[in-house]
Design a protein around this motif. Sequence first.
Motif, PDB file in Angstrom:
ATOM      1  N   PRO A  28      -0.473   0.561  -1.263  1.00  0.00           N
ATOM      2  CA  PRO A  28      -1.375  -0.290  -0.465  1.00  0.00           C
ATOM      3  C   PRO A  28      -2.072   0.428   0.683  1.00  0.00           C
ATOM      4  CG  PRO A  28       0.632  -1.477  -0.985  1.00  0.00           C
ATOM      5  CD  PRO A  28       0.845  -0.074  -1.448  1.00  0.00           C
ATOM      6  N   ASN A  29      -1.519   1.501   1.205  1.00  0.00           N
ATOM      7  CA  ASN A  29      -2.146   2.193   2.325  1.00  0.00           C
ATOM      8  C   ASN A  29      -2.995   3.384   1.882  1.00  0.00           C
ATOM      9  OD1 ASN A  29      -0.070   3.770   1.463  1.00  0.00           O
ATOM     10  ND2 ASN A  29       0.722   4.268   3.515  1.00  0.00           N
ATOM     11  N   GLN A  30      -3.308   3.449   0.581  1.00  0.00           N
ATOM     12  CA  GLN A  30      -4.134   4.530   0.055  1.00  0.00           C
ATOM     13  C   GLN A  30      -5.364   3.956  -0.640  1.00  0.00           C
ATOM     14  OE1 GLN A  30      -1.106   6.229  -2.512  1.00  0.00           O
ATOM     15  NE2 GLN A  30      -0.900   8.019  -1.178  1.00  0.00           N
ATOM     16  N   SER A  31      -6.327   4.841  -0.904  1.00  0.00           N
ATOM     17  CA  SER A  31      -7.512   4.447  -1.660  1.00  0.00           C
ATOM     18  C   SER A  31      -8.033   5.659  -2.425  1.00  0.00           C
ATOM     19  CB  SER A  31      -8.600   3.888  -0.735  1.00  0.00           C
ATOM     20  OG  SER A  31      -9.012   4.891   0.198  1.00  0.00           O
ATOM     21  N   ILE A  32      -8.772   5.376  -3.475  1.00  0.00           N
ATOM     22  CA  ILE A  32      -9.397   6.429  -4.265  1.00  0.00           C
ATOM     23  C   ILE A  32     -10.906   6.329  -4.038  1.00  0.00           C
ATOM     24  CG2 ILE A  32      -9.817   7.335  -6.598  1.00  0.00           C
ATOM     25  CD1 ILE A  32      -6.991   7.707  -5.735  1.00  0.00           C
ATOM     26  N   ASP A  34     -14.874   8.014  -4.322  1.00  0.00           N
ATOM     27  CA  ASP A  34     -15.628   8.755  -5.326  1.00  0.00           C
ATOM     28  C   ASP A  34     -15.432  10.249  -5.091  1.00  0.00           C
ATOM     29  OD1 ASP A  34     -17.643   9.879  -7.019  1.00  0.00           O
ATOM     30  OD2 ASP A  34     -18.662   7.944  -6.988  1.00  0.00           O
ATOM     31  N   GLY A  35     -14.882  10.939  -6.069  1.00  0.00           N
ATOM     32  CA  GLY A  35     -14.528  12.357  -5.948  1.00  0.00           C
ATOM     33  C   GLY A  35     -13.040  12.592  -5.968  1.00  0.00           C
ATOM     34  N   ASP A  36     -12.250  11.561  -5.612  1.00  0.00           N
ATOM     35  CA  ASP A  36     -10.789  11.648  -5.701  1.00  0.00           C
ATOM     36  C   ASP A  36     -10.322  11.242  -7.102  1.00  0.00           C
ATOM     37  OD1 ASP A  36     -10.795  12.271  -3.012  1.00  0.00           O
ATOM     38  OD2 ASP A  36     -10.416  10.193  -2.384  1.00  0.00           O
ATOM     39  N   VAL A  37      -9.126  11.675  -7.455  1.00  0.00           N
ATOM     40  CA  VAL A  37      -8.567  11.292  -8.756  1.00  0.00           C
ATOM     41  C   VAL A  37      -7.070  11.032  -8.640  1.00  0.00           C
ATOM     42  CG1 VAL A  37     -10.245  12.502 -10.201  1.00  0.00           C
ATOM     43  CG2 VAL A  37      -8.210  13.722  -9.410  1.00  0.00           C
ATOM     44  N   LEU A  38      -6.591  10.131  -9.508  1.00  0.00           N
ATOM     45  CA  LEU A  38      -5.168  10.028  -9.802  1.00  0.00           C
ATOM     46  C   LEU A  38      -4.931  10.825 -11.080  1.00  0.00           C
ATOM     47  CD1 LEU A  38      -4.127   6.260  -9.382  1.00  0.00           C
ATOM     48  CD2 LEU A  38      -3.628   8.150  -7.842  1.00  0.00           C
ATOM     49  N   VAL A  39      -3.844  11.582 -11.118  1.00  0.00           N
ATOM     50  CA  VAL A  39      -3.523  12.385 -12.296  1.00  0.00           C
ATOM     51  C   VAL A  39      -2.101  12.058 -12.721  1.00  0.00           C
ATOM     52  CG1 VAL A  39      -3.313  14.703 -13.275  1.00  0.00           C
ATOM     53  CG2 VAL A  39      -5.079  14.228 -11.556  1.00  0.00           C
ATOM     54  N   VAL A  88     -15.081   2.616  -3.881  1.00  0.00           N
ATOM     55  CA  VAL A  88     -13.699   2.858  -3.477  1.00  0.00           C
ATOM     56  C   VAL A  88     -12.779   2.001  -4.357  1.00  0.00           C
ATOM     57  CG1 VAL A  88     -11.985   2.672  -1.627  1.00  0.00           C
ATOM     58  CG2 VAL A  88     -14.338   3.337  -1.084  1.00  0.00           C
ATOM     59  N   LEU A  89     -11.708   2.598  -4.836  1.00  0.00           N
ATOM     60  CA  LEU A  89     -10.673   1.872  -5.567  1.00  0.00           C
ATOM     61  C   LEU A  89      -9.450   1.766  -4.677  1.00  0.00           C
ATOM     62  CD1 LEU A  89      -9.467   0.632  -8.218  1.00  0.00           C
ATOM     63  CD2 LEU A  89      -8.711   2.951  -8.785  1.00  0.00           C
ATOM     64  N   SER A  90      -8.963   0.538  -4.473  1.00  0.00           N
ATOM     65  CA  SER A  90      -7.810   0.355  -3.589  1.00  0.00           C
ATOM     66  C   SER A  90      -7.063  -0.907  -3.983  1.00  0.00           C
ATOM     67  CB  SER A  90      -8.264   0.258  -2.125  1.00  0.00           C
ATOM     68  OG  SER A  90      -9.119  -0.865  -1.952  1.00  0.00           O
ATOM     69  N   LEU A  91      -5.952  -1.148  -3.284  1.00  0.00           N
ATOM     70  CA  LEU A  91      -5.173  -2.373  -3.440  1.00  0.00           C
ATOM     71  C   LEU A  91      -5.479  -3.284  -2.261  1.00  0.00           C
ATOM     72  CD1 LEU A  91      -1.832  -0.691  -4.494  1.00  0.00           C
ATOM     73  CD2 LEU A  91      -3.076  -2.327  -5.892  1.00  0.00           C
ATOM     74  N   ASN A  92      -5.891  -4.531  -2.536  1.00  0.00           N
ATOM     75  CA  ASN A  92      -6.197  -5.428  -1.421  1.00  0.00           C
ATOM     76  C   ASN A  92      -4.934  -6.122  -0.910  1.00  0.00           C
ATOM     77  OD1 ASN A  92      -5.613  -7.461  -3.242  1.00  0.00           O
ATOM     78  ND2 ASN A  92      -7.738  -8.134  -3.484  1.00  0.00           N
ATOM     79  N   GLN A  93      -5.106  -7.019   0.026  1.00  0.00           N
ATOM     80  CA  GLN A  93      -3.952  -7.667   0.668  1.00  0.00           C
ATOM     81  C   GLN A  93      -3.164  -8.541  -0.308  1.00  0.00           C
ATOM     82  OE1 GLN A  93      -5.571  -9.778   4.022  1.00  0.00           O
ATOM     83  NE2 GLN A  93      -5.742  -7.946   5.288  1.00  0.00           N
ATOM     84  N   ALA A 120      -0.004   0.930  -7.918  1.00  0.00           N
ATOM     85  CA  ALA A 120      -0.613   1.245  -9.214  1.00  0.00           C
ATOM     86  C   ALA A 120      -0.262   2.679  -9.578  1.00  0.00           C
ATOM     87  CB  ALA A 120      -2.123   1.066  -9.154  1.00  0.00           C
ATOM     88  N   ARG A 121       0.150   2.871 -10.834  1.00  0.00           N
ATOM     89  CA  ARG A 121       0.547   4.208 -11.278  1.00  0.00           C
ATOM     90  C   ARG A 121      -0.111   4.523 -12.618  1.00  0.00           C
ATOM     91  NH1 ARG A 121       6.652   6.144 -12.971  1.00  0.00           N
ATOM     92  NH2 ARG A 121       6.185   8.361 -13.252  1.00  0.00           N
ATOM     93  N   LEU A 122      -0.639   5.733 -12.727  1.00  0.00           N
ATOM     94  CA  LEU A 122      -1.215   6.209 -13.978  1.00  0.00           C
ATOM     95  C   LEU A 122      -0.118   6.915 -14.766  1.00  0.00           C
ATOM     96  CD1 LEU A 122      -3.670   6.622 -15.803  1.00  0.00           C
ATOM     97  CD2 LEU A 122      -4.160   8.729 -14.542  1.00  0.00           C
TER      98      LEU A 122
END
Length: 520
Positions: A28-32, A34-39, A88-93, A120-122
């Motif tokens: 919840p305290n992170q965001s993705i 444009d340019g960032d990635v989850l791997v 931006v991709l993130s988790l809201n409240q 969220a996990r890839l």
Amino acid sequence: MNTEKWVFNLLLPFLFFRICTSIDTLTPNQSIKDGDVLVSSDETFALGFFSPGNSSRRYVGIWYYNIPQQTVVWVANRESPIKGTSGVLSLNQEGNLVIYENTRNRTVWQTNVSAVSYSARLLDSGNLVLFQGDSGSGASVWQSFDHPTNTLLPNMKLGLDRRTGLQRFLTSWKSRDDPSSGEYSFQLELKEFPQFILFKGSSRVWRIPAWLKPQRTAKAEDMASSKINGTVVNNRDEVYTSYTLINASNPSTVFVDELGFLKMVTWVGKWVEFYSVPGDQCVAYGWCGANGYCDSNNGQDFECMCLPGYKPWSAEEWNLRDASGGCIKKREELSMCGNGEGFVKVAKTKIPDTSKARVRMSLSVHECKDECLRNCSCLAYMSQAEGGARAICITWYENLMDVRRYMRRFPDGGLDLYVRVDAVELAQRMQSRRLKRKKVAVVVTSVVLTSLLFIILVCWLVMKKRRRGATNNFSNTNKIGKGGFGSVYKGHLATGRDIAVKRLLRDSKQGLKEFKTRLF
């Protein structure tokens, strides 16, 4: 300056470590941005913003991380692209995954769950999972595998969850530059008997039944079995198809492309196509029309044929290799209700379209036949049961569509279809079988006699050669007597045995009679 340089050199390894270390979990305290990635932890898949083909629009998607040719397998906001790089991709409240476009101050996509404290996990499978809790574990409350786009990954289910009503299906991209929903889809049709259908809009392009057993490995026509193991599961909770890789070191996917082909490809330094349908004409839905069937190995110029008891609706169109009009009954005026009718087997067929078929459980083959025979509207039946076993019985009451004989390279494919025919057709087929048996008997007799004559001739030639050698070519010095049938010669075999050889005169009737008497 020296102090700043010293601090920079001190922090450089840590900065480098942070950049090169991938994360697979979004809290919840992170965001993705444009340019960032989850791997994923094994670095097979990545999630982030991308632009497809020649498009400048931005989407959030999942792709293979270590394959140089970017291959996107899932798209979140396929219907709502972002202009520019402000996404931006993130988790809201509320704990939902959200894609937000800053420049336009709008939410373009989000999940729909109703609890908080999510992460969220890839996963290494390519599945993006929303977990309850902030550690990338716990109970799963949402996953991208339940919302596929155009690609089916290994261990991903395609079909229906009967408990929740969730339907998982594939939809093509509009084009290589546009991942929004195209006109082709591959989905489960669940009526009396489930079948998977490739649609163009609402029109059927290709169809494969979900097979008969509750769980089975798919046959070679369903999937490229040399590369993957396919499975169909059909029980009270769900009905779906999925597959696993035989060689996990070579990534493989099944997808619907923008041209309407269901394909299976494998990465071997490049993407190599191992399977694609529709392929030949026999694979295309309803290629031979109603009550016709397709057999590309029938030994004729045209792959379409009419089912037993049927004839082409238009002989002229049929001669022009157009079978779209299908086939009609040969004798409409004859009743097939208690009038000596019966069934003719069409071996190893693809199950006809089951959209309007009826299914009965726990019937033997004979009971299935009787079930169809009692109903004057029943046109055909098919049963999975073997011998006296009791299993599924399928009966058809309308035109038989999309029937084909399986190719010879798939000898174990398909089931026997029994088509209802009138008494005249039965009598004609019985007469035809008798004639075929007679022809076979004549051919066999001819072959046997010919072989016997050949053997006698060979033996006669061998003996003739031996007699000439033993008597020094019937030399006068070996002549020891003469009778009414001819001369007698002394002979000496290679084994050391002495013999007497009678040489028959051409015009000696007495000798010929005596020879036959001695022979028989």
